[in-house]
Write an enzyme that holds these catalytic residues in place. Structure first.
Site, short mmCIF file in Angstrom:
data_model
loop_
_atom_site.label_atom_id
_atom_site.label_comp_id
_atom_site.label_asym_id
_atom_site.label_seq_id
_atom_site.Cartn_x
_atom_site.Cartn_y
_atom_site.Cartn_z
N LEU A 56 0.87 -1.17 0.00
CA LEU A 56 0.00 0.00 0.00
C LEU A 56 0.91 1.22 0.00
O LEU A 56 1.95 1.23 0.67
CB LEU A 56 -0.90 0.05 1.24
CG LEU A 56 -1.94 -1.07 1.41
CD1 LEU A 56 -2.69 -0.88 2.73
CD2 LEU A 56 -2.92 -1.11 0.24
N ASP A 57 0.54 2.25 -0.74
CA ASP A 57 1.32 3.48 -0.73
C ASP A 57 1.42 4.03 0.69
O ASP A 57 0.57 3.75 1.54
CB ASP A 57 0.67 4.54 -1.63
CG ASP A 57 0.74 4.17 -3.10
OD1 ASP A 57 1.59 3.34 -3.47
OD2 ASP A 57 -0.06 4.71 -3.89
#
Length: 227
Positions: A56-57
């Site tokens: 996930l960013d």
């Protein structure tokens, strides 16, 4: 911040945490804290640290799957690669789409320049990238959307929002108008991984306070608001 207090699912081979926004999964070049600094607290009796199955960013909050042993990591990785994982994300857009649902099918590729660094762009020769979406609510000139990506390309939803719907995600510093002090309003709300013998892994992350601060309420059936 204790990630051990943000457990959404736990059994002998899988662990899902509600990753807070601002925490990178991989160690950043600036030496700031990342998921790696918390892995020892997520062993729960195992000798090994759990392994992140996907990414996930940094700004993206919500469901992050970790495997508790190498064999499980391999199975879960193949499930992601085979599009066998159900994923749902919430995003706030800097605008309101003209329809209330649809599918974005835009292949993506990576580009890089010395001036602007790297980013993902729509590229006919790029990797297939498909996202389904529906509009949940509108507040002023912004919309809350739910995305269901079939594929998991880097920055997929961020580029699809901009290029497929015409509006960037609020706070996005690369594809929108965000800056260094803003957070991209993207949240991984639900993750489902089917397994052959064991029950499916099902995790749901609560609607974040930062979304509520922009005037939006948790969708019907969502978990209670959480920061």
């Amino acid at each position: 911040m204790l990630l051990s207090d943000r457990i959404l699912f736990l059994d002998g081979e899988a662990l899902v945490i509600d990753k807070p926004e601002g925490l990178p999964v991989d160690p950043p070049r600036d030496g700031s804290l990342s998921l790696e600094n918390h892995l020892d607290s997520l062993r729960f009796g195992f000798k090994r640290w759990p392994l992140a199955v996907h990414r996930l960013d940094r700004d993206t909050s919500g469901c992050l799957l970790l495997a508790r042993n190498p064999k499980a990591h391999g199975r879960f990785t193949r499930a992601f690669e085979g599009r066998e994982v159900e994923k749902q994300y919430l995003a706030i857009l800097e605008g309101v789409p003209t329809s209330d649902h649809g599918t974005i099918d835009l292949p993506l590729g990576k580009t890089s320049t010395a001036e602007a660094g790297w980013r993902m762009v729509v590229d006919p020769k790029g990797k297939p990238s498909v996202s389904h979406w529906e509009m949940i609510a509108v507040e002023g000139d912004r919309a809350l959307l739910r995305f269901r990506p079939e594929t998991g390309r880097t920055h997929q939803l961020r580029v699809h929002a901009l290029e497929g719907l015409g509006f960037p995600i609020v706070g996005d510093p690369v594809y929108g108008r965000g800056g260094t002090k803003t957070r991209t309003m993207l949240h991984a709300e639900r993750l489902v991984v089917k397994r052959d013998v064991k029950p499916s892994i099902i995790a749901e992350a609560a609607f974040p306070d930062r979304f509520a601060a922009l005037g939006f309420s948790a969708p019907e059936g969502a978990a209670p608001t959480r920061g």
